[in-house]
Design an enzyme around this catalytic site. Structure first.
Site, PDB file in Angstrom:
ATOM      1  N   ARG A  20     -46.844  24.686 -21.775  1.00 14.51           N
ATOM      2  CA  ARG A  20     -46.023  23.864 -20.880  1.00 14.51           C
ATOM      3  C   ARG A  20     -46.284  24.206 -19.423  1.00 14.51           C
ATOM      4  O   ARG A  20     -46.460  23.310 -18.592  1.00 14.51           O
ATOM      5  CB  ARG A  20     -44.530  24.037 -21.200  1.00 14.51           C
ATOM      6  CG  ARG A  20     -44.127  23.413 -22.525  1.00 14.51           C
ATOM      7  CD  ARG A  20     -42.671  23.649 -22.833  1.00 14.51           C
ATOM      8  NE  ARG A  20     -42.429  25.085 -22.882  1.00 14.51           N
ATOM      9  CZ  ARG A  20     -41.258  25.666 -22.690  1.00 14.51           C
ATOM     10  NH1 ARG A  20     -40.190  24.940 -22.436  1.00 14.51           N
ATOM     11  NH2 ARG A  20     -41.122  26.972 -22.762  1.00 14.51           N
ATOM     12  N   ASN A  38     -41.279  21.534 -25.348  1.00 13.56           N
ATOM     13  CA  ASN A  38     -41.526  21.918 -26.738  1.00 13.56           C
ATOM     14  C   ASN A  38     -40.610  21.112 -27.649  1.00 13.56           C
ATOM     15  O   ASN A  38     -39.473  20.798 -27.283  1.00 13.56           O
ATOM     16  CB  ASN A  38     -41.229  23.408 -26.952  1.00 13.56           C
ATOM     17  CG  ASN A  38     -42.299  24.305 -26.369  1.00 13.56           C
ATOM     18  OD1 ASN A  38     -43.400  23.878 -26.084  1.00 13.56           O
ATOM     19  ND2 ASN A  38     -41.963  25.563 -26.185  1.00 13.56           N
TER      20      ASN A  38
END
Length: 91
Positions: A20, A38
């Site tokens: 990320r 996520n």
């Protein structure tokens, strides 16, 4: 310049490897807006928009991700522009 928005999912070993944060850094470098997060099933969801060449560059980058990631599949679909401001990592 033509703006494009893509939304999709990245599958593989993409959680716990800085995916990320690295995606956000690459999107920011490319001057794209959107988000990354996520998912409970182990995938990463992403939405990004901006100039079409930059969007294509991030889409290509997602195919390998950062060191430590092992991307098995990337599924992206074009969406209407949302007008996102900046790129954020969602929790």
């Amino acid at each position: 310049m033509t703006s494009v928005c893509l939304h999709g999912y990245v599958e593989g070993r993409v959680q716990g490897v800085g995916f990320r944060q690295s995606t956000a850094a690459e999107a920011t470098r490319l001057q794209l807006s959107g988000w990354v997060r996520n998912l409970p099933d182990g995938r990463v969801a992403v939405l990004f928009e901006g100039e079409s060449d930059a969007v294509r560059s991030l889409a290509k980058w997602l195919e390998h991700g950062p060191p430590g990631a092992r991307v098995l599949a990337v599924t992206l679909q074009e969406r209407p522009i949302e007008g996102a401001q900046g790129f954020i990592v969602q929790r």
